[in-house]
Scaffold this active site. Structure first.
Site, PDB file in Angstrom:
ATOM      1  NE  ARG A  46      -1.967  -1.697   3.479  1.00  0.00           N
ATOM      2  CZ  ARG A  46      -2.448  -2.224   4.593  1.00  0.00           C
ATOM      3  NH1 ARG A  46      -3.746  -2.317   4.775  1.00  0.00           N
ATOM      4  NH2 ARG A  46      -1.648  -2.649   5.542  1.00  0.00           N
ATOM      5  CE  LYS A 154       5.232 -16.515  13.748  1.00  0.00           C
ATOM      6  NZ  LYS A 154       6.047 -16.265  14.927  1.00  0.00           N
ATOM      7  CG  ASP A 183       7.745 -23.317  11.520  1.00  0.00           C
ATOM      8  OD1 ASP A 183       8.914 -23.036  11.858  1.00  0.00           O
ATOM      9  OD2 ASP A 183       6.848 -23.545  12.346  1.00  0.00           O
ATOM     10  CG  HIS A 184      12.129 -18.793  10.649  1.00  0.00           C
ATOM     11  ND1 HIS A 184      11.175 -18.371  11.538  1.00  0.00           N
ATOM     12  CD2 HIS A 184      13.303 -18.670  11.302  1.00  0.00           C
ATOM     13  CE1 HIS A 184      11.760 -18.019  12.666  1.00  0.00           C
ATOM     14  NE2 HIS A 184      13.057 -18.188  12.558  1.00  0.00           N
ATOM     15  CD  GLU A 222      13.588 -14.960  20.455  1.00  0.00           C
ATOM     16  OE1 GLU A 222      13.949 -14.225  19.541  1.00  0.00           O
ATOM     17  OE2 GLU A 222      12.397 -15.137  20.768  1.00  0.00           O
ATOM     18  CG  ASP A 241       6.218 -14.987  18.606  1.00  0.00           C
ATOM     19  OD1 ASP A 241       5.918 -14.649  17.447  1.00  0.00           O
ATOM     20  OD2 ASP A 241       7.330 -14.755  19.124  1.00  0.00           O
ATOM     21  CG  HIS A 246       9.160 -21.224  15.220  1.00  0.00           C
ATOM     22  ND1 HIS A 246       8.831 -21.251  13.894  1.00  0.00           N
ATOM     23  CD2 HIS A 246       9.191 -19.913  15.573  1.00  0.00           C
ATOM     24  CE1 HIS A 246       8.677 -20.003  13.460  1.00  0.00           C
ATOM     25  NE2 HIS A 246       8.882 -19.175  14.459  1.00  0.00           N
ATOM     26  CE  LYS A 347      10.012 -12.670  21.759  1.00  0.00           C
ATOM     27  NZ  LYS A 347      10.719 -12.781  20.469  1.00  0.00           N
TER      28      LYS A 347
HETATM   29  C1  BG6 Z   1       9.722 -15.587  15.079  1.00  0.00           C
HETATM   30  C2  BG6 Z   1       9.048 -14.962  16.274  1.00  0.00           C
HETATM   31  O1  BG6 Z   1       8.861 -16.469  14.423  1.00  0.00           O
HETATM   32  O2  BG6 Z   1      10.874 -16.286  15.516  1.00  0.00           O
HETATM   33  C3  BG6 Z   1       9.990 -14.043  17.006  1.00  0.00           C
HETATM   34  O3  BG6 Z   1       7.913 -14.224  15.838  1.00  0.00           O
HETATM   35  C4  BG6 Z   1      11.262 -14.750  17.347  1.00  0.00           C
HETATM   36  O4  BG6 Z   1       9.384 -13.523  18.183  1.00  0.00           O
HETATM   37  C5  BG6 Z   1      11.840 -15.474  16.138  1.00  0.00           C
HETATM   38  O5  BG6 Z   1      12.189 -13.788  17.824  1.00  0.00           O
HETATM   39  C6  BG6 Z   1      13.003 -16.362  16.523  1.00  0.00           C
HETATM   40  O6  BG6 Z   1      13.605 -16.888  15.399  1.00  0.00           O
HETATM   41  P1  BG6 Z   1      15.133 -17.348  15.424  1.00  0.00           P
HETATM   42  O7  BG6 Z   1      15.368 -17.931  14.070  1.00  0.00           O
HETATM   43  O8  BG6 Z   1      15.956 -16.130  15.702  1.00  0.00           O
HETATM   44  O9  BG6 Z   1      15.238 -18.351  16.532  1.00  0.00           O
END
Ligand code: BG6
Length: 496
Positions: A46, A154, A183-184, A222, A241, A246, A347
């Protein structure tokens, strides 16, 4: 594998993900020669931008590409930037896509991309179905002249019901085989290696069950707080999240039965079965006993003041959203009956780390004296950082007698000769471009994960006797989480 000529249309192209992950991923693929000969990226969103503005934003002036560009030949950078285009969708994603279609067709002709298109949905999730519908209305989903695929970012749903509705909604316009739910974590080398560790070694798989494994522990920590995403995070929380997607992906790879081959459907069939076998917690007592949630509170790390979660921008000062979640559960199947799983994510932990620890049972009969408290063998799979695998086993302490000490056998990925390791998004994008959905979540997989998570979320939301603990930034969560694992040793806090 072959990569067809194609176009990638990114919805939400002015967003953070495009600049931070997608374009850098594509740039790496470009440098490594993995992009097809005829390839175009069309960003759509946009914002009012020209093609040049878009190129500046995501390539020439992008902080995420700065270093890479410095090291790359100018002509290579230009060749990449020259195939990036931008289309302003106007005020709303819910609009007539005829102008977009015109642009797509013009670019297709100009670059001879032959009608194969990936639509990447990186918009707010409430718009996924809207975009799919508008694509269909403009007949941009037809497979007549080239294949069409849809990558969905996601979060996929907010609950079981919303995930089911989203699946239904998307299936109205795209077939399941066209949909790639990202899903990375599945793009991470070490996560993929879980399959290889388990199913290509005869030293692990025979022991991979309730007879030899005492319990399984997964930690995802994290050190950062919610950063600038307070608004999003407060509506989500650690369970949605990280855990639903994950971490349950990691769980499914640990739990699953051997697939009959490495084909996408075979692997995903087994993952779905694994997720369906997680024992859903139904009654309040079980939920009370097996789930812990907490929030980080204002504290100091090395003399620096750190805001508490409720003081973060975009977060409700009375928020009950968790930044820490620890869950104990069982898997109801032949292989895992009675083996507890402990999974936590948070976190503001002391460090950033993700690891899986397989705790083996102690030998039935001890004949030697152990010097430490741990008598079990451990297999530690370090997902990140220091990617690798550690085995802890007993060795004799030199000298008289038979005193036993735990020794480490440690493998680091960095010791492999292969230096080019693809980033998660890079790998996943290339897979989708080649039509390989193995590392993408299927509809039933996502729903099975929600089925497990939903009752926990509902219980937490109910507020009835639900404890919400606080923890200072930089510690391993609330002390009460130790009760969860009590009787099975203590949490393994990496780095301690
Ligand atoms: C994301 C979350 O999917 O994954 C984030 O939304 C998180 O909150 C992140 O920080 C963590 O990914 P990675 O690859 O750094 O472990």
């Amino acid at each position: 594998k072959k990569t067809d000529n194609q176009m990638l249309v990114i919805f939400g192209a002015s967003g953070d993900l495009t600049a931070r992950k997608l374009i850098p991923g594509l740039f790496n693929l470009h440098l490594a020669g993995h992009l097809p000969k005829n390839f175009v990226v069309l960003g759509a969103s946009r914002s009012d931008m020209s093609d040049e503005d878009f190129r500046d934003r995501v390539v020439y002036k992008s902080p995420y590409l700065k270093d890479k560009i410095k090291d790359a030949p100018e002509s290579k950078v230009k060749a990449f930037a020259d195939v990036l285009y931008y289309e302003d969708l106007g005020k709303d994603y819910d609009t007539d896509y005829a102008p977009l279609r015109k642009r797509v067709e013009a670019l297709k002709d100009k670059h001879d991309t032959s009608g194969n298109i990936i639509y990447y949905l990186s918009t707010p999730p409430t718009l996924y179905e809207t975009v799919a519908k508008n694509l269909a209305d403009a007949e941009m989903n037809t497979q007549n002249h080239g294949w069409k695929r849809l990558i969905v970012e996601k979060p996929f749903g907010y609950s079981l019901e919303t995930a089911q509705n989203l699946n239904k909604g998307l299936h109205r316009f795209f077939e399941e085989h066209q949909i790639y739910r990202i899903d990375h974590y599945l793009g991470k080398e070490t996560v993929q290696n879980l399959l290889v560790t388990r199913f290509s070694n005869s030293i692990f798989e025979p022991l991979w069950n309730r007879n030899y494994i005492h319990h399984v522990e997964i930690t995802n920590a994290e050190s950062v707080g919610v950063e600038k995403r307070g608004g999003y995070y407060d509506k989500s929380g650690a369970l949605r999240d990280m855990f639903q997607n994950h971490l349950l992906q990691l769980v499914s790879l640990v739990v699953m039965e051997p697939p009959i081959g490495d084909d996408a459907e075979e692997i995903r069939n087994e993952k779905v079965k694994a997720l369906k076998s997680l024992r859903v917690m139904k009654d309040e007592q079980t939920l009370y006993d097996n789930t812990i949630r907490a929030q980080y509170v204002a504290s100091e790390i090395n003399g620096n003041k750190v805001k508490g979660y409720r003081e973060e921008d975009g977060v409700d000062p009375d928020s009950t959203t968790e930044t820490y979640a620890a869950i104990k559960f069982y898997v109801d199947n032949w292989r895992w009956h009675g083996t507890p799983f402990y999974v936590r994510t948070a976190k503001r932990m002391p460090t950033k780390v993700t690891e899986i620890v397989i705790h083996f049972k102690e030998p039935h009969h001890q004949i030697f004296q152990e010097s430490g408290m741990h008598r079990d063998n451990k297999l530690v799979i370090r997902i990140q950082p220091d990617e690798g695998i550690l085995i802890k086993f007993g060795v004799k302490v030199p000298g008289q007698g038979f005193k036993v000490e735990r020794a480490n056998m440690d493998f680091y990925y960095s010791s492999l000769a292969e230096t080019y390791v693809m980033e998660a998004y890079e790998r996943l994008l290339l897979d989708a471009m080649q039509g390989d959905a193995t590392l993408y979540a299927r509809a039933d997989e996502v729903e099975a994960a929600w089925e497990f998570v939903d009752p926990i979320l509902n219980y937490w939301k109910s507020g009835k006797d639900v404890r919400m603990y606080g923890y200072a930034a930089g510690v391993w969560g609330p002390e009460n989480a130790d009760d969860l694992i009590d009787g099975n040793g203590i949490w393994r806090n990496p780095g301690e």
